[in-house]
Design a protein around this motif. Structure first.
Motif, PDB file in Angstrom:
ATOM      1  N   GLU A 280       0.872  -1.148  -0.058  1.00  0.00           N
ATOM      2  CA  GLU A 280      -0.012  -0.140   0.027  1.00  0.00           C
ATOM      3  C   GLU A 280       0.905   1.265   0.116  1.00  0.00           C
ATOM      4  O   GLU A 280       1.588   1.468   1.027  1.00  0.00           O
ATOM      5  CB  GLU A 280      -0.923  -0.108   1.169  1.00  0.00           C
ATOM      6  N   ARG A 281       0.834   2.011  -1.020  1.00  0.00           N
ATOM      7  CA  ARG A 281       1.523   3.054  -1.179  1.00  0.00           C
ATOM      8  C   ARG A 281       1.239   4.264  -0.205  1.00  0.00           C
ATOM      9  O   ARG A 281      -0.141   4.560   0.046  1.00  0.00           O
ATOM     10  CB  ARG A 281       1.479   3.823  -2.729  1.00  0.00           C
ATOM     11  N   CYS A 282       1.997   5.087   0.532  1.00  0.00           N
ATOM     12  CA  CYS A 282       1.934   6.013   1.549  1.00  0.00           C
ATOM     13  C   CYS A 282       3.052   7.147   1.345  1.00  0.00           C
ATOM     14  O   CYS A 282       3.840   6.738   0.509  1.00  0.00           O
ATOM     15  CB  CYS A 282       1.990   5.308   2.697  1.00  0.00           C
ATOM     16  N   PRO A 283       2.781   8.392   1.830  1.00  0.00           N
ATOM     17  CA  PRO A 283       3.591   9.329   1.671  1.00  0.00           C
ATOM     18  C   PRO A 283       4.990   9.040   2.133  1.00  0.00           C
ATOM     19  O   PRO A 283       4.948   8.384   3.368  1.00  0.00           O
ATOM     20  CB  PRO A 283       2.900  10.747   2.426  1.00  0.00           C
ATOM     21  N   LEU A 284       5.940   9.366   1.802  1.00  0.00           N
ATOM     22  CA  LEU A 284       7.360   8.839   2.008  1.00  0.00           C
ATOM     23  C   LEU A 284       8.466  10.225   2.590  1.00  0.00           C
ATOM     24  O   LEU A 284       7.862  11.441   2.211  1.00  0.00           O
ATOM     25  CB  LEU A 284       8.260   8.342   0.939  1.00  0.00           C
ATOM     26  N   PRO A 285       9.174  10.199   3.608  1.00  0.00           N
ATOM     27  CA  PRO A 285       9.912  11.243   3.905  1.00  0.00           C
ATOM     28  C   PRO A 285      10.631  11.870   2.533  1.00  0.00           C
ATOM     29  O   PRO A 285      10.948  10.894   1.631  1.00  0.00           O
ATOM     30  CB  PRO A 285      10.854  10.684   5.100  1.00  0.00           C
ATOM     31  N   ALA A 286      10.898  13.053   2.463  1.00  0.00           N
ATOM     32  CA  ALA A 286      11.478  13.705   1.418  1.00  0.00           C
ATOM     33  C   ALA A 286      12.879  12.919   1.157  1.00  0.00           C
ATOM     34  O   ALA A 286      13.050  12.620   0.021  1.00  0.00           O
ATOM     35  CB  ALA A 286      11.734  15.080   1.517  1.00  0.00           C
ATOM     36  N   ALA A 287      13.559  12.921   2.281  1.00  0.00           N
ATOM     37  CA  ALA A 287      14.996  12.023   1.943  1.00  0.00           C
ATOM     38  C   ALA A 287      14.806  10.848   1.456  1.00  0.00           C
ATOM     39  O   ALA A 287      15.450  10.359   0.321  1.00  0.00           O
ATOM     40  CB  ALA A 287      15.798  12.460   3.146  1.00  0.00           C
ATOM     41  N   VAL A 288      14.002  10.061   1.907  1.00  0.00           N
ATOM     42  CA  VAL A 288      13.835   8.646   1.587  1.00  0.00           C
ATOM     43  C   VAL A 288      13.412   8.604   0.212  1.00  0.00           C
ATOM     44  O   VAL A 288      13.531   7.893  -0.968  1.00  0.00           O
ATOM     45  CB  VAL A 288      12.828   7.777   2.195  1.00  0.00           C
ATOM     46  N   ASP A 289      12.312   9.395  -0.351  1.00  0.00           N
ATOM     47  CA  ASP A 289      11.701   9.527  -1.503  1.00  0.00           C
ATOM     48  C   ASP A 289      12.855   9.831  -2.788  1.00  0.00           C
ATOM     49  O   ASP A 289      12.922   9.141  -3.741  1.00  0.00           O
ATOM     50  CB  ASP A 289      10.571  10.547  -1.587  1.00  0.00           C
TER      51      ASP A 289
END
Length: 377
Positions: A280-289
C-alpha cells in the motif's frame, strides 16, 4: 537570490563607538563597586576617601581591555589581588576583584583553547586561595576558613565550566555546520552525476544507433535524433531546476513520482522497463523518496549503458516501516558493474546515510541485481 546572511550577535550589530561606550560604563560600574567595597572595610573612611577612590579606579581600568585581551587582564587582576593583601585589606574589600577574576576565567575558557582555559582556572584558584590565607588566616576560625575556601574554589570551577560549555556549544555548532555543508556538497555531486550520467549515456547510445543505420534505415536514424533531442532538452531542464534548487532554501525534491521519466528514457534507448508497485503506497519522507528515485535512476542507467540487457524490472515495495527498491536485468551480470564508475558507490552512500541496507551483484541465473531497503520512519 541568495538567502539573507545570519544576523550577528546584538553587541556586534552596535556601532564601534557604542560598544566602547558600553565597555567604559561597565568599567565605571566596577570601579564604583570596588570603591564601595574598599570603603566598607575602612574604620576611618573620611580622610581615606580620595586614595580609596583612586585605588578603585586603578583596579577597574584593566577591565576595559578584557574582551580583546582576557589573558593579560586576568594576570593584572590577579596581581592586584596579591598586592591588595599587603596593606592588610580584608576579603570583604576584595570581592569585586574576585568576581572579576571569575568572569575572566569564564571568558578565557569560552574563547581560548582548552589548555588556556584550564591554566587560567588553576592559576586563579591558586592566587585566590593564597589571598584568602593571607587575609583571613590570623583572624578566622577554621570552619569559616574552610567554608570560604570551598566557596572560592566553587566559584572558579563554575566559571570554568560555564566558559567550557559555551566553547563546546560553539564548536559543536561549527562542526554541525561543516558536516551539513559537506553532506550537501556530496548530495549535489551525486545528483549531478546521476542526472548527467543517465542522460549522456542515453544520448551516446542513441547517437551510436543512429550512426549505424543512417544510410540503410534513415527513419530509425531520425527516431534516434528525436530521442537525443528530447533527452538533451530534459537534461537542460533538469540542470536548470537544480540551479533553482541551489537558489531556494527548501526546494521540492525529486522523488518516485518522476519515475516515468526514467523508464521512458530507457525504453527510448531500447531497454524494456517493467515497473512493479507492491504494498500500500503511502507518503514518504523527502530524503527517502529522493534517494529511492536516484537509486532507480542510477541502476537503470547502468543497465542501459553497460548491461547489454533487453529487459529490466523495477520493483518498489511498501512494507510497514520500510521501503524496498529492487532493479533486476537480464544482461551480462558482472559486466554491468564494470563501467558504473561512482554509481554503485553513490547508491551505497545514499542508503548508508539513511541507515538502510544495500546490495548489488550478479545473479546466479544471469543478469545483475541492485536492492536497497530504506527505513521510512
Amino acid at each position: 537570490m541568495l538567502a539573507d546572511p545570519p544576523r550577528p550577535p546584538l553587541l556586534e550589530r552596535l556601532p564601534s563607538l557604542t560598544r566602547e561606550l558600553l565597555t567604559w560604563c561597565v568599567v565605571a560600574a566596577f570601579a564604583l563597586l570596588q570603591f564601595a567595597a574598599l570603603l566598607s572595610g575602612s574604620d576611618d573612611a573620611d580622610p581615606r576617601v580620595p586614595p580609596l577612590a583612586g585605588a578603585a579606579v586603578a583596579m577597574a581600568l584593566p577591565l576595559a581591555w578584557a574582551r580583546r585581551r582576557p589573558l593579560p587582564v586576568l594576570a593584572v587582576v590577579l596581581a592586584e589581588l596579591a598586592a591588595a593583601t599587603a596593606p592588610g585589606m580584608s576579603a570583604e574589600q576584595l570581592w569585586p576583584l574576585i568576581l572579576a577574576a571569575d568572569v575572566l576565567v569564564c571568558v578565557i575558557a569560552a574563547t581560548r583553547s582548552v589548555r588556556a582555559g584550564l591554566s587560567a582556572a588553576l592559576v586563579t584558584l591558586a592566587v585566590l586561595e593564597g589571598v584568602l590565607q593571607a587575609a583571613l588566616w590570623p583572624h578566622a576560625l577554621v570552619p569559616g576558613f574552610l567554608a570560604l575556601t570551598a566557596l572560592l574554589a566553587g566559584s572558579v570551577l563554575l566559571a570554568w565550566l560555564a566558559g567550557t560549555a559555551i566553547r563546546q556549544r560553539r564548536e559543536y555548532g561549527e562542526a554541525v555546520r561543516v558536516h551539513a555543508v559537506t553532506a550537501e556538497r556530496l548530495r549535489i555531486a551525486r545528483d549531478v552525476h546521476d542526472m548527467v550520467a543517465h542522460s549522456i549515456g542515453s544520448i551516446a547510445i542513441q547517437a551510436g544507433a543512429g550512426r549505424r543505420v543512417i544510410d540503410t534505415r534513415p527513419e530509425q536514424a531520425r527516431d534516434a535524433l528525436d530521442a537525443i533531442e528530447i533527452t538533451s532538452r530534459e537534461t537542460l531542464k533538469g540542470l536548470r531546476q537544480m540551479l533553482g534548487v541551489l537558489r531556494r532554501p527548501d526546494p521540492p525534491p525529486t522523488g518516485l513520482a518522476d519515475l516515468d521519466r526514467v523508464t521512458s528514457t530507457a525504453i527510448a534507448a531500447g531497454v524494456q522497463v517493467d515497473v512493479r508497485w507492491q504494498g500500500e503506497r503511502c507518503p514518504l519522507p523527502a530524503a527517502v523518496d529522493q534517494s529511492a528515485f536516484r537509486i532507480v535512476q542510477e541502476a537503470v542507467t547502468n543497465v542501459v549503458r553497460h548491461a547489454d540487457a533487453a529487459r529490466c524490472r523495477v520493483s518498489i515495495g511498501y512494507a510497514g516501516e520500510e521501503l524496498s527498491v529492487e532493479i533486476v536485468d537480464d544482461g551480462r551480470g558482472d559486466s554491468a558493474s564494470e563501467g558504473s564508475g561512482y554509481g554503485i558507490a553513490g547508491m551505497r552512500e545514499r542508503v548508508a546515510l539513511l541507515n538502510g541496507h544495500f546490495t548489488a551483484g550478479s545473479r546466479p541465473e544471469g543478469g545483475f541485481r541492485v536492492a536497497a531497503r530504506l527505513p521510512i520512519s
